[in-house]
Write a protein that holds these residues in place. Structure first.
Motif, PDB file in Angstrom:
ATOM      1  N   HIS A 150      52.512  71.142 -14.444  1.00  0.00           N
ATOM      2  CA  HIS A 150      52.796  72.504 -13.979  1.00  0.00           C
ATOM      3  C   HIS A 150      53.568  72.514 -12.661  1.00  0.00           C
ATOM      4  CE1 HIS A 150      49.152  74.005 -16.511  1.00  0.00           C
ATOM      5  NE2 HIS A 150      50.256  73.941 -17.227  1.00  0.00           N
ATOM      6  N   LYS A 151      54.491  71.568 -12.539  1.00  0.00           N
ATOM      7  CA  LYS A 151      55.311  71.518 -11.331  1.00  0.00           C
ATOM      8  C   LYS A 151      56.436  72.548 -11.409  1.00  0.00           C
ATOM      9  CE  LYS A 151      57.973  67.720 -13.343  1.00  0.00           C
ATOM     10  NZ  LYS A 151      58.334  66.297 -13.213  1.00  0.00           N
ATOM     11  N   VAL A 152      56.942  72.925 -10.253  1.00  0.00           N
ATOM     12  CA  VAL A 152      58.048  73.883 -10.201  1.00  0.00           C
ATOM     13  C   VAL A 152      59.305  73.211 -10.745  1.00  0.00           C
ATOM     14  CG1 VAL A 152      59.486  75.301  -8.702  1.00  0.00           C
ATOM     15  CG2 VAL A 152      57.047  75.035  -8.207  1.00  0.00           C
ATOM     16  N   GLN A 153      59.990  73.870 -11.669  1.00  0.00           N
ATOM     17  CA  GLN A 153      61.197  73.295 -12.246  1.00  0.00           C
ATOM     18  C   GLN A 153      62.189  74.399 -12.587  1.00  0.00           C
ATOM     19  OE1 GLN A 153      59.603  71.404 -15.804  1.00  0.00           O
ATOM     20  NE2 GLN A 153      60.317  73.103 -17.042  1.00  0.00           N
ATOM     21  N   SER A 154      63.366  73.979 -12.989  1.00  0.00           N
ATOM     22  CA  SER A 154      64.412  74.940 -13.343  1.00  0.00           C
ATOM     23  C   SER A 154      64.044  75.675 -14.625  1.00  0.00           C
ATOM     24  CB  SER A 154      65.747  74.215 -13.539  1.00  0.00           C
ATOM     25  OG  SER A 154      66.102  73.501 -12.378  1.00  0.00           O
ATOM     26  N   ILE A 155      64.524  76.898 -14.745  1.00  0.00           N
ATOM     27  CA  ILE A 155      64.364  77.688 -15.963  1.00  0.00           C
ATOM     28  C   ILE A 155      65.719  77.749 -16.658  1.00  0.00           C
ATOM     29  CG2 ILE A 155      63.694  79.937 -16.912  1.00  0.00           C
ATOM     30  CD1 ILE A 155      61.419  78.373 -15.609  1.00  0.00           C
ATOM     31  N   ASN A 235      67.102  67.333 -18.772  1.00  0.00           N
ATOM     32  CA  ASN A 235      66.872  68.567 -18.027  1.00  0.00           C
ATOM     33  C   ASN A 235      68.059  69.523 -18.174  1.00  0.00           C
ATOM     34  OD1 ASN A 235      65.372  70.169 -15.906  1.00  0.00           O
ATOM     35  ND2 ASN A 235      67.257  69.753 -14.777  1.00  0.00           N
ATOM     36  N   LYS A 236      69.272  68.976 -18.161  1.00  0.00           N
ATOM     37  CA  LYS A 236      70.476  69.809 -18.317  1.00  0.00           C
ATOM     38  C   LYS A 236      70.530  70.446 -19.705  1.00  0.00           C
ATOM     39  CE  LYS A 236      73.263  67.168 -15.011  1.00  0.00           C
ATOM     40  NZ  LYS A 236      74.384  66.200 -14.855  1.00  0.00           N
ATOM     41  N   TYR A 237      70.169  69.663 -20.720  1.00  0.00           N
ATOM     42  CA  TYR A 237      70.162  70.221 -22.078  1.00  0.00           C
ATOM     43  C   TYR A 237      69.174  71.382 -22.183  1.00  0.00           C
ATOM     44  CZ  TYR A 237      73.136  66.635 -24.207  1.00  0.00           C
ATOM     45  OH  TYR A 237      74.205  65.841 -24.559  1.00  0.00           O
ATOM     46  N   TYR A 238      67.991  71.196 -21.605  1.00  0.00           N
ATOM     47  CA  TYR A 238      66.998  72.279 -21.618  1.00  0.00           C
ATOM     48  C   TYR A 238      67.511  73.499 -20.855  1.00  0.00           C
ATOM     49  CZ  TYR A 238      62.938  69.894 -23.699  1.00  0.00           C
ATOM     50  OH  TYR A 238      62.060  69.285 -24.570  1.00  0.00           O
ATOM     51  N   VAL A 256      56.313  68.543 -27.302  1.00  0.00           N
ATOM     52  CA  VAL A 256      57.648  68.990 -26.913  1.00  0.00           C
ATOM     53  C   VAL A 256      57.780  70.515 -26.998  1.00  0.00           C
ATOM     54  CG1 VAL A 256      58.707  68.829 -29.213  1.00  0.00           C
ATOM     55  CG2 VAL A 256      60.087  68.389 -27.179  1.00  0.00           C
ATOM     56  N   ILE A 257      56.936  71.163 -27.785  1.00  0.00           N
ATOM     57  CA  ILE A 257      56.954  72.631 -27.853  1.00  0.00           C
ATOM     58  C   ILE A 257      56.609  73.218 -26.488  1.00  0.00           C
ATOM     59  CG2 ILE A 257      55.852  74.669 -28.868  1.00  0.00           C
ATOM     60  CD1 ILE A 257      55.403  73.038 -31.411  1.00  0.00           C
ATOM     61  N   GLU A 258      55.532  72.696 -25.892  1.00  0.00           N
ATOM     62  CA  GLU A 258      55.132  73.159 -24.553  1.00  0.00           C
ATOM     63  C   GLU A 258      56.202  72.809 -23.521  1.00  0.00           C
ATOM     64  OE1 GLU A 258      52.641  74.970 -23.671  1.00  0.00           O
ATOM     65  OE2 GLU A 258      50.925  74.647 -24.997  1.00  0.00           O
ATOM     66  N   GLU A 259      56.799  71.632 -23.684  1.00  0.00           N
ATOM     67  CA  GLU A 259      57.855  71.220 -22.754  1.00  0.00           C
ATOM     68  C   GLU A 259      59.013  72.212 -22.793  1.00  0.00           C
ATOM     69  OE1 GLU A 259      59.193  66.917 -21.848  1.00  0.00           O
ATOM     70  OE2 GLU A 259      60.580  67.626 -23.394  1.00  0.00           O
ATOM     71  N   ALA A 260      59.414  72.613 -23.992  1.00  0.00           N
ATOM     72  CA  ALA A 260      60.500  73.590 -24.126  1.00  0.00           C
ATOM     73  C   ALA A 260      60.104  74.935 -23.522  1.00  0.00           C
ATOM     74  CB  ALA A 260      60.866  73.753 -25.599  1.00  0.00           C
ATOM     75  N   MET A 261      58.858  75.342 -23.744  1.00  0.00           N
ATOM     76  CA  MET A 261      58.394  76.623 -23.209  1.00  0.00           C
ATOM     77  C   MET A 261      58.346  76.615 -21.688  1.00  0.00           C
ATOM     78  SD  MET A 261      55.419  77.849 -25.865  1.00  0.00           S
ATOM     79  CE  MET A 261      55.826  78.291 -27.561  1.00  0.00           C
ATOM     80  N   SER A 262      58.174  75.433 -21.093  1.00  0.00           N
ATOM     81  CA  SER A 262      58.151  75.357 -19.629  1.00  0.00           C
ATOM     82  C   SER A 262      59.493  75.754 -19.025  1.00  0.00           C
ATOM     83  CB  SER A 262      57.766  73.939 -19.179  1.00  0.00           C
ATOM     84  OG  SER A 262      58.833  73.021 -19.369  1.00  0.00           O
ATOM     85  N   TYR A 263      60.552  75.710 -19.826  1.00  0.00           N
ATOM     86  CA  TYR A 263      61.881  76.153 -19.394  1.00  0.00           C
ATOM     87  C   TYR A 263      62.144  77.609 -19.774  1.00  0.00           C
ATOM     88  CZ  TYR A 263      63.179  71.304 -18.357  1.00  0.00           C
ATOM     89  OH  TYR A 263      63.248  70.040 -17.825  1.00  0.00           O
ATOM     90  N   GLY A 264      61.146  78.262 -20.345  1.00  0.00           N
ATOM     91  CA  GLY A 264      61.319  79.643 -20.778  1.00  0.00           C
ATOM     92  C   GLY A 264      62.052  79.774 -22.091  1.00  0.00           C
TER      93      GLY A 264
END
Length: 346
Positions: A150-155, A235-238, A256-264
């Motif tokens: 749950h770290k801060v990352q790009s959306i 990260n760029k692809y996301y 990977v579903i949750e990983e994708a959702m972390s980018y909105g």
């Protein structure tokens, strides 16, 4: 492919986290044995597992991934007959028998079920698998969810018409259905869409078949097999994607579903196995009828054309990720399990 010490898949990352957390509790008395350790002679793996579980005087806790059930089953059976039973925990991500067919499926089912029942306890990262375990009479199950930092990352900047798949490229991931779905889109959309498929491509025959299908459909300028990429490139692809497409045919969880959702990113997937436990239709993604490429294509069109729904799903994706299991929760649950086992078997 990876391993518990060199993780590449979602399951391997989970096992690695589990291993590292147990090491923090008991750093001097834990080591890793995997099927990769004896890849040249699988019989040696069976012998080593038998020896370590049944011929050791130590009161160790043995933790194994149930994917190796054919090699550990004799050791588990012998342990079940012993007066001084050792604690043997299985990590169960998904049922291997469901990947088989015909007589082989029946044999896998019998052996896998026996292996699970002979284990002291089963560690499971997903409610879907827990439900499946209970249906076959396995009630000794401990739920420890997949941990997220749950770290801060790009959306994602939600660049329209850019779609993304991330994961190992092989048959269970259903990418042939996805390519068929893209081909079924209206010609105008096909010219605008870009689908990037990112992930391990070591299953060469399957990858070659995908390339052939892409060529046959004249989708060479639409679908791109990128292979494994660096973390920065991933990260760029996301960050550039509009939607995440996940046509998997069977998942025990689908990290990977949750990983994708972390980018909105909303996720479009088939409605099967564990997937609807994470994706809620029209809330954080869209669910297509299982193995139905035409319906999958319709969901892609819906995500593109209904901007109001798309915004709802983007917000829903971020909300779902915010509610996912934290690393702190994960470590607390492992500590609770470890303490319980010590008290029970000391």
């Amino acid at each position: 492919m990876g391993s518990i010490l060199n993780p590449k898949t979602g399951g391997e990352y989970y096992d690695n986290r589990l291993y590292q957390s147990f090491r923090e509790l008991n750093p001097s008395n834990i080591e890793v044995i995997t099927d990769k350790s004896f890849s040249k002679n699988r019989l040696e793996l069976s012998k080593e597992l038998y020896r370590r579980i049944n011929n050791s005087d130590k009161n160790d806790i043995t933790i194994y991934n149930t994917a190796i059930f054919p090699y550990i089953i004799f050791a588990l059976f012998r342990n079940s007959l012993s007066r001084n039973k050792k604690v043997v925990l299985g990590i169960h991500h998904h049922f291997r028998f469901k990947e088989q067919s015909g007589f082989k499926r029946l044999i896998f089912y019998i052996l896998e079920k026996l292996c699970l029942k002979l284990s002291t306890d089963i560690i499971c990262p997903n409610p879907y698998i827990i439900d499946g375990l209970k249906k076959i009479g396995c009630n000794k199950v401990t739920y420890i969810g997949h941990p997220f930092e749950h770290k801060v990352q790009s959306i994602s900047n939600h660049e329209k018409f850019k779609f993304l798949y991330v994961g190992t490229v092989y048959e269970r991931k259903g990418l042939t259905y996805l390519i068929d779905a893209i081909n079924l889109l209206p010609d105008k959309l096909k010219k605008e869409i870009e689908l990037n498929i990112v992930g391990e491509t070591s299953h060469t025959q399957y990858v070659d078949n995908l390339r052939t299908k892409i060529n046959e459909y004249n989708l060479d300028s639409t679908i791109f097999l990128r292979g494994r990429v660096s973390k920065d490139d991933l990260n760029k692809y996301y960050c550039n994607a509009y939607c995440f497409l996940f046509p998997s045919l069977y998942e025990g969880y689908g990290l990977v579903i949750e990983e994708a959702m972390s980018y909105g990113l909303p996720v479009i997937a088939f409605n099967n196995s564990a997937i609807p436990y994470t994706i809620h239709d029209k809330e954080n993604g869209l669910l297509a009828n299982n193995r139905d490429s035409l319906d999958f294509a319709r969901k892609i069109e819906l995500a593109i054309n209904d901007e109001t729904l798309y915004e709802v799903m983007c917000k829903g994706a971020l909300h779902s990720y915010s509610k996912s299991h934290s690393l702190t929760d994960f470590k607390k649950e492992i500590n609770t399990l470890y303490t319980k086992l010590q008290k029970t078997y000391e």
